[in-house]
Design an enzyme around this catalytic site. Structure first.
Site, PDB file in Angstrom:
ATOM      1  N   CYS A  33     -10.578  -8.657  -7.322  1.00 42.19           N
ATOM      2  CA  CYS A  33     -10.806  -7.762  -8.447  1.00 42.19           C
ATOM      3  C   CYS A  33     -10.367  -8.382  -9.760  1.00 42.19           C
ATOM      4  O   CYS A  33      -9.581  -9.317  -9.805  1.00 42.19           O
ATOM      5  CB  CYS A  33     -10.010  -6.472  -8.273  1.00 42.19           C
ATOM      6  SG  CYS A  33     -10.330  -5.655  -6.711  1.00 42.19           S
ATOM      7  N   GLY A  59     -15.230 -10.200  -9.138  1.00 41.19           N
ATOM      8  CA  GLY A  59     -15.737  -9.159  -8.254  1.00 41.19           C
ATOM      9  C   GLY A  59     -17.088  -8.707  -8.749  1.00 41.19           C
ATOM     10  O   GLY A  59     -17.232  -8.357  -9.913  1.00 41.19           O
ATOM     11  N   ASN A 138      -5.552  -4.961  -9.184  1.00 41.24           N
ATOM     12  CA  ASN A 138      -5.977  -6.243  -8.624  1.00 41.24           C
ATOM     13  C   ASN A 138      -4.878  -6.695  -7.674  1.00 41.24           C
ATOM     14  O   ASN A 138      -3.727  -6.840  -8.087  1.00 41.24           O
ATOM     15  CB  ASN A 138      -6.186  -7.268  -9.740  1.00 41.24           C
ATOM     16  CG  ASN A 138      -6.461  -8.679  -9.221  1.00 41.24           C
ATOM     17  OD1 ASN A 138      -6.152  -9.657  -9.877  1.00 41.24           O
ATOM     18  ND2 ASN A 138      -7.040  -8.794  -8.042  1.00 41.24           N
ATOM     19  N   GLY A 139      -5.262  -6.906  -6.429  1.00 42.76           N
ATOM     20  CA  GLY A 139      -4.268  -7.329  -5.441  1.00 42.76           C
ATOM     21  C   GLY A 139      -4.488  -6.584  -4.147  1.00 42.76           C
ATOM     22  O   GLY A 139      -5.553  -6.002  -3.929  1.00 42.76           O
TER      23      GLY A 139
END
Ligand code: AMP
Length: 501
Positions: A33, A59, A138-139
């Site tokens: 992401c 993404g 994000n992650g």
């Protein structure tokens, strides 16, 4: 369709998805992401769209933007989300009129099969006791399954299958009075990697996990404050880079532009993801003060020192192998040539759920530059081998075009382990390097020779004289298997015999 954000989460007409965390072919639900947020700007949502456009490589499956119009409780949240690229989902100016306000954040995302679908598109939003709360992540949270099970047992009702929603429920059920304390309370329960951009009626909160595994930077444009996964997004919207959000840091910005920094987790040695340097970030981004392009070029230099081979031309697998191939050519003295031409109308091959689709994409994406390749000894350079699909096709393509020898050189060590922190790699059994030794891999991809850069060579290229074995300067778990956090969900699956990942 643009809609007030409070209707954004529940989407009852969507198809049922694969069970939490596991796709139909057994792959874990991984996410790659990019996030972007701005507070204090006119046309904030349009700026977010531009920023996300610069992060599209992170993404390509879905995108969403949430905006907030007003100040404090007097305002309202709005959101627009859809499947596809930024330019496709935000394809006319009227959409931004429906996303009013001076604060907005957005998210581009990719997920493996089973995780697609509207209800997982971020930013996620919920009305909490403390007011509206939106979150872009994000992650990957490596204990989300365990936390979710617990929350569901206590009565939480989940609307998505995204690990990010766990954070919302933890904030909602925290007993602290203020949003900030609830948020910190929630983060203390979470393991894994997270760079987050959250919005409340009071303003924006950006934060990075204690090890800083995923990147997040802060910039300014006029009076507005901007947060983004990569500096390239700051460049594109015309913002100046201010600094990185530090590992474990929470930065709060209110509507008057007042900034406060919090460090609830103390000081930890940072472990940023080394794969951002190798592949994931755009080469025109700056990571930890270092140009990603320069790092990649230097990886090529180190690779040539470690794995020189006599050849006529150095050919990159475009685009991911280009900077390393330039470095390899410079160091080896072998001319750099574009022996493969890439169609720019096909996206990143890997970022397409499903193996069949990926095979077809490789063919559409690359073509041999026959006139150049015929009769030549070739050193092919790519950034990584994951399943081996790309290498196998490209080596074959070179042979079909008349290459006399094809030597493959890879600008990262063998990818032997899955990532649980937001770079989507398949389960371990699908990774070529986990299944085969070097010789067998060379045989499989039908190359005359194959070599990977060593882990120490990689560390040298990104600015360290060597990898510190007792406390590595990066998260390099995909290469070494040394994960910097606990992997609660994965361990539970292994104990239950559910995965071989
Ligand atoms: P594969 O064909 O499965 O061996 O994948 C290798 C190709 O995918 C390389 O050319 C890389 O540029 C790209 N790649 C490697 N890892 C990733 C990732 N996590 N996400 C997207 N693309 C990747």
């Amino acid at each position: 369709m643009t809609q007030p954000a409070h209707t954004a989460l529940p989407l009852t007409n969507e198809r049922d998805e694969a069970p939490w965390d596991v796709g139909p072919d057994g792959d874990k639900l991984g996410e790659e992401c990019g996030v972007f947020g701005v507070i204090g700007a006119r046309s904030a949502s349009a700026m977010v769209a531009l920023g996300l456009h610069a992060l599209q490589h992170r993404g390509q499956e879905a995108v969403g933007i949430t905006s907030y119009d007003g100040v404090g409780d007097a305002g309202d949240f709005f959101s627009h989300r859809g499947i596809g690229h930024v330019a496709h989902v935000f394809n006319n100016q009227d959409i931004f009129a429906d996303l009013p306000g001076s604060m907005a954040s957005g998210h581009v995302r990719y997920s493996t099969t089973g995780g697609s679908g509207l209800r997982n598109i971020q930013p996620l939003f919920a009305d909490l006791a403390t007011g509206g709360f939106s979150i872009a992540h994000n992650g990957n949270i490596s204990n989300a399954m365990m936390l979710k099970r617990d929350l569901v047992q206590k009565g939480s009702i989940f609307q998505s299958t995204s690990d990010t929603e766990v954070i919302i429920h933890l904030v909602a059920t925290s007993r602290y009075p203020t949003l900030l304390d609830r948020f910190i309370d929630a983060l203390r329960l979470i393991e894994g990697a997270y760079s987050l951009i959250c919005m409340t009626p009071e303003g924006m909160i950006a934060c990075r996990d204690p090890l800083g595994i995923r990147p997040l930077v802060m910039g300014r444009i006029g009076d507005a404050v901007v947060f983004a996964s990569e500096t390239v997004a700051l460049d594109v919207v015309g913002a100046d880079f201010e600094r990185e959000v530090e590992p474990g840091e929470l930065i709060q910005v209110d509507h008057k532009g007042v900034i406060s920094s919090h460090r609830p987790f103390g000081d930890n040695p940072a472990r940023p993801c080394i794969f951002e340097q190798v592949y994931f970030s755009r080469p025109d981004s700056i990571l930890a003060g270092q140009s990603v392009y320069q790092s990649r070029r230097q990886i090529g230099v180190e690779l040539a020192k470690e794995a020189f081979v006599e050849a006529d031309i150095v050919v990159p697998v475009p685009d991911s192998g280009v900077p390393a191939a330039i470095g390899y050519a410079a160091e080896s003295g072998i001319p750099f040539e574009l022996g493969i031409i890439r169609s720019h109308y096909v996206g990143r091959t890997f970022i397409q759920p499903g193996d069949g689709k990926r095979h077809a994409e490789v063919k559409r994406k690359h073509n041999a530059n026959r006139a150049l390749v015929a009769g030549k000894r070739i050193v092919l350079i790519d950034d990584s081998i994951v399943r081996g699909t790309t290498s196998l096709k490209i080596v074959q393509m070179m042979r079909d075009a008349g290459a006399s020898e094809v030597h493959m050189r890879i600008a990262s060590p063998p990818t032997e382990n899955s990532c649980f922190y937001g770079v989507d790699t398949p389960e371990r059994s699908k990774l070529l390097a986990a299944r085969m030794d070097l010789e067998a891999m060379a045989d499989y991809i039908q190359a005359d020779s194959l070599a990977f850069i060593s882990i120490d060579g990689l560390y040298r290229a990104v600015g360290h004289s060597e990898r510190n074995p007792s406390c590595p300067q990066f998260c390099d778990a995909c290469f070494t298997g040394e994960y910097p956090t606990r992997l609660t969900d994965y361990s539970a699956q292994v104990t239950a015999g559910e995965t071989e990942g």
